[in-house]
Design a protein around this motif. Structure first.
Motif, PDB file in Angstrom:
ATOM      1  N   UNK A 409       5.331 -55.907 -15.999  1.00 24.05           N
ATOM      2  CA  UNK A 409       5.737 -57.073 -16.768  1.00 24.05           C
ATOM      3  C   UNK A 409       6.697 -56.760 -17.891  1.00 24.05           C
ATOM      4  N   UNK A 410       7.461 -55.646 -17.751  1.00 27.92           N
ATOM      5  CA  UNK A 410       8.317 -55.214 -18.854  1.00 27.92           C
ATOM      6  C   UNK A 410       9.808 -55.481 -18.614  1.00 27.92           C
ATOM      7  N   UNK A 411      10.338 -55.057 -17.462  1.00 27.42           N
ATOM      8  CA  UNK A 411      11.796 -55.131 -17.310  1.00 27.42           C
ATOM      9  C   UNK A 411      12.211 -55.409 -15.870  1.00 27.42           C
ATOM     10  N   UNK A 412      13.512 -55.671 -15.700  1.00 32.15           N
ATOM     11  CA  UNK A 412      14.070 -55.970 -14.389  1.00 32.15           C
ATOM     12  C   UNK A 412      14.077 -54.773 -13.450  1.00 32.15           C
ATOM     13  N   UNK A 417      12.249 -52.454  -7.966  1.00 30.25           N
ATOM     14  CA  UNK A 417      11.132 -51.826  -7.253  1.00 30.25           C
ATOM     15  C   UNK A 417      10.587 -52.753  -6.171  1.00 30.25           C
ATOM     16  N   UNK A 418      10.463 -54.034  -6.488  1.00 23.86           N
ATOM     17  CA  UNK A 418       9.930 -54.986  -5.510  1.00 23.86           C
ATOM     18  C   UNK A 418      10.820 -55.044  -4.268  1.00 23.86           C
ATOM     19  N   UNK A 419      12.145 -54.991  -4.477  1.00 23.58           N
ATOM     20  CA  UNK A 419      13.055 -55.005  -3.334  1.00 23.58           C
ATOM     21  C   UNK A 419      12.943 -53.714  -2.530  1.00 23.58           C
ATOM     22  N   UNK A 420      12.803 -52.591  -3.236  1.00 25.40           N
ATOM     23  CA  UNK A 420      12.634 -51.317  -2.533  1.00 25.40           C
ATOM     24  C   UNK A 420      11.358 -51.336  -1.691  1.00 25.40           C
ATOM     25  N   UNK A 451      14.612 -48.928 -26.995  1.00 22.42           N
ATOM     26  CA  UNK A 451      15.255 -50.012 -26.262  1.00 22.42           C
ATOM     27  C   UNK A 451      15.667 -49.717 -24.839  1.00 22.42           C
ATOM     28  N   UNK A 452      15.526 -48.487 -24.365  1.00 20.14           N
ATOM     29  CA  UNK A 452      15.986 -48.142 -23.021  1.00 20.14           C
ATOM     30  C   UNK A 452      14.961 -48.592 -21.985  1.00 20.14           C
ATOM     31  N   UNK A 453      15.317 -49.514 -21.069  1.00 19.29           N
ATOM     32  CA  UNK A 453      14.374 -49.893 -20.014  1.00 19.29           C
ATOM     33  C   UNK A 453      14.022 -48.658 -19.178  1.00 19.29           C
ATOM     34  N   UNK A 454      12.749 -48.331 -19.105  1.00 24.65           N
ATOM     35  CA  UNK A 454      12.303 -47.126 -18.406  1.00 24.65           C
ATOM     36  C   UNK A 454      11.082 -47.463 -17.566  1.00 24.65           C
ATOM     37  N   UNK A 455      11.103 -47.029 -16.321  1.00 24.86           N
ATOM     38  CA  UNK A 455      10.051 -47.376 -15.363  1.00 24.86           C
ATOM     39  C   UNK A 455       9.227 -46.149 -15.005  1.00 24.86           C
ATOM     40  N   UNK A 456       7.914 -46.340 -14.983  1.00 21.78           N
ATOM     41  CA  UNK A 456       7.005 -45.322 -14.449  1.00 21.78           C
ATOM     42  C   UNK A 456       6.208 -45.996 -13.339  1.00 21.78           C
ATOM     43  N   UNK A 457       6.462 -45.585 -12.117  1.00 16.26           N
ATOM     44  CA  UNK A 457       5.805 -46.199 -10.960  1.00 16.26           C
ATOM     45  C   UNK A 457       5.550 -45.141  -9.916  1.00 16.26           C
ATOM     46  N   UNK A 458       4.524 -45.343  -9.124  1.00 12.68           N
ATOM     47  CA  UNK A 458       4.204 -44.374  -8.077  1.00 12.68           C
ATOM     48  C   UNK A 458       3.208 -44.938  -7.093  1.00 12.68           C
ATOM     49  N   UNK A 520      19.995 -53.223 -16.315  1.00 17.17           N
ATOM     50  CA  UNK A 520      18.709 -53.925 -16.282  1.00 17.17           C
ATOM     51  C   UNK A 520      18.272 -54.345 -17.682  1.00 17.17           C
ATOM     52  N   UNK A 521      17.725 -55.536 -17.770  1.00 21.71           N
ATOM     53  CA  UNK A 521      17.295 -56.077 -19.061  1.00 21.71           C
ATOM     54  C   UNK A 521      15.769 -56.083 -19.141  1.00 21.71           C
ATOM     55  N   UNK A 522      15.278 -56.062 -20.371  1.00 20.43           N
ATOM     56  CA  UNK A 522      13.853 -56.307 -20.581  1.00 20.43           C
ATOM     57  C   UNK A 522      13.577 -57.782 -20.300  1.00 20.43           C
ATOM     58  N   UNK A 523      12.397 -58.069 -19.776  1.00 20.69           N
ATOM     59  CA  UNK A 523      12.013 -59.468 -19.585  1.00 20.69           C
ATOM     60  C   UNK A 523      11.884 -60.164 -20.948  1.00 20.69           C
TER      61      UNK A 523
END
Length: 540
Positions: A409-412, A417-420, A451-458, A520-523
């Motif tokens: 729920x943080x950023x674009x 990721x959803x498309x991947x 301020x840097x949009x950063x993703x942690x997913x796995x 990518x922007x923050x939501x």
């Protein structure tokens, strides 16, 4: 500068040649080397650090990546170490008697002040609930209270978790205010002389053994600007039954006060107790290092995409079954293995249009120190940093059907990721343990704070071979028996074929950004959105 709307994903199958460079065999080899006993648990400031730095820089150099810190791969991170030589019991006195609690079994105490001898003597004790000052939530546990010279007792996590009220803080999902570093930082801002966090396994997200293993060994910190003189004299943790005894000694019911602390309108409670504790430290300063390499972009070299992960672990600590080396195979030799393999995939593909940078951070286990230092001293300007990705604890249990975002729920980047996932036959699922505050416990967080949009997913827990119940059991067993213990070591049972999926996923998403033009922007509503907008405006 386009924000958000220009994000596109590389087509499925486009990067098959580069994907071939990322293999389970290579990941396994890197993990085996980095988590070997010879590396002594990869603690900063030890011989294990030098071996780790040598290994990572040799890998980056062999791949032909450019050094990113001038002509060096190493960003110097000045640190101070506090090694507890001796610790007195924690003694609590009240009108009806006194109680003493021994180090490790009932409590842990440390001092992060520079002088070797630190003592808290007959300090008044105040229960301040969750120890939170959060104007955006209309919450102030220190309202009208002067705690200078006093010791505060605080609860771990936050009121949202305690009540499970989705309208309070972030409900079951821990916020930054629930994390232990925040508790200590706020107590320092308030001028407290001592701060004790009450440990409870479910609320903390880990058992008491993790607290002991993390806090009974020498602790590291960034060299503080004021020499650490503003810090509490003593900070530490107490077991929940210790807190109950302390409150009972003061004529108070701990469980009743803890319940009231989760309600709006809570007022701090002086406990009519005093606390005393002493720590003798051996203090030393030294330089640790982040490792930073880059592949300069062909068209927009001043725009940068970051991929990072921490190289460190806990070093040596309390022995378990005769083993005192905390090897950190999954946490986080696996992430560094993924970083090296992803770098190889980039080198074997066409040169990206934007610069791709690879960062191996130091001292994550000490409180995100390496990434915090990078955020304060960025190699690449935040206003020219498009986005970041974090690799921390890759999946060792084989392929999974699902993907999980830490702190969704943080950023674009989550849209990407959803498309991947849709293109690759995966399902994005909610974070299984949001109450553990994972978003605030790894190296993406300091980047987000600037301020840097950063993703942690796995990978999630729905095992392709064994099902979701089996996958959940493996994850829970790791947390219970191996996390931050000497048992997090390489084993032939580790199946890194699922980790390959994790690394290829981040490769595809980062490649979409390095070869695209979108930012990518923050939501809307994300706590870092305003910081980013200001950064980009100033960067122009």
């Amino acid at each position: 500068m386009l924000l958000g709307t220009a994000l596109t994903l590389v087509p499925a199958g486009w990067a098959l040649a580069q994907h071939a460079a990322i293999t389970a065999e290579d990941l396994t080899e890197h993990v085996k080397v980095l988590s070997a006993d010879a590396f002594e648990g990869r603690k900063p400031g030890t011989a294990g650090e030098q071996k780790t730095l040598d290994y990572i820089t040799a890998q980056f150099r062999a791949l032909g990546l450019e050094p990113a810190v001038g002509d060096s791969y190493l960003q110097r991170v000045p640190m101070v170490e506090f090694a507890g030589v001796s610790r007195s019991p924690l003694t609590v006195k009240g009108p009806d008697g006194a109680k003493s609690y021994d180090f490790v079994t009932r409590m842990v105490t440390v001092s992060r002040r520079p002088e070797p001898e630190q003592a808290l003597t007959d300090s008044e004790v105040v229960f301040v609930g969750y120890g939170i000052v959060a104007p955006e939530y209309g919450w102030n546990d220190y309202a009208g209270l002067d705690v200078r010279g006093k010791t505060v007792v605080v609860l771990v996590n936050d009121p949202g978790f305690a009540t499970q009220d989705p309208a309070l803080f972030n409900g079951n999902a821990m916020t930054w205010y629930g994390r232990w570093p925040y508790k200590y930082e706020e107590a320092e801002r308030q001028g407290a002389a001592g701060v004790l966090i009450v440990h409870e396994t479910k609320a903390a997200g880990y058992p008491w053994t993790v607290v002991v293993n993390s806090w009974s060994v020498p602790k590291l910190d960034l060299v503080p600007p004021d020499g650490g003189k503003s810090r509490p004299v003593i900070q530490g943790w107490v077991q929940q039954d210790v807190a109950r005894e302390m409150f009972s000694l003061a004529g108070q019911d701990f469980d009743a006060l803890a319940k009231s602390a989760a309600q709006r309108g809570f007022k701090p409670v002086p406990l009519k107790l005093t606390a005393s504790a002493a720590v003798t430290n051996k203090v030393r300063t030294f330089d640790s290092y982040n490792v930073v390499a880059k592949l300069t972009g062909s068209k927009r070299p001043d725009e940068v995409v970051l991929v990072g992960g921490h190289w460190d672990h806990l070093g040596r600590g309390p022995a378990m079954d005769g083993d005192d080396i905390y090897n950190g195979a999954m946490d986080n030799a696996s992430g560094i293995a993924g970083l090296i393999e992803m770098a190889e995939a980039y080198v074997k593909g066409k040169r990206p249009e934007r610069t791709i940078a690879f960062i191996a951070y130091t001292a994550e286990e000490q409180g995100l120190l390496g990434s915090e230092y990078y955020a304060m001293n960025p190699v690449f300007p935040p206003s020219r940093t498009v986005a970041g990705f974090n690799l921390d604890g890759l999946n060792p249990f084989g392929p999974m059907r699902d993907v999980v975002v830490t702190g969704a729920g943080k950023s674009e980047l989550e849209d990407l990721l959803a498309r991947w996932a849709a293109d690759n036959g995966k399902v994005v699922k909610p974070e299984p343990f949001p109450e553990r505050g994972g978003y605030y416990r790894s190296d993406h967080f300091p980047l987000a704070k600037i301020g840097i949009p950063t993703l942690s997913a796995g990978a999630g827990m729905d095992s392709v071979a064994h099902g979701e119940a089996w996958g959940r059991a493996q994850a829970e067993e790791f947390t219970r028996l191996r996390y931050h213990t000497p048992k997090d070591e390489w084993s032939p049972d580790m199946d890194l074929t699922g980790a390959v999926d994790d690394v290829r996923m981040v490769y595809d998403m980062s490649r979409s950004l390095t070869d695209g033009t979108g930012w990518p922007a923050w939501y809307k509503g994300a706590e870092f959105r305003a910081i980013r907008e200001t950064s980009l405006k100033e960067g122009r």
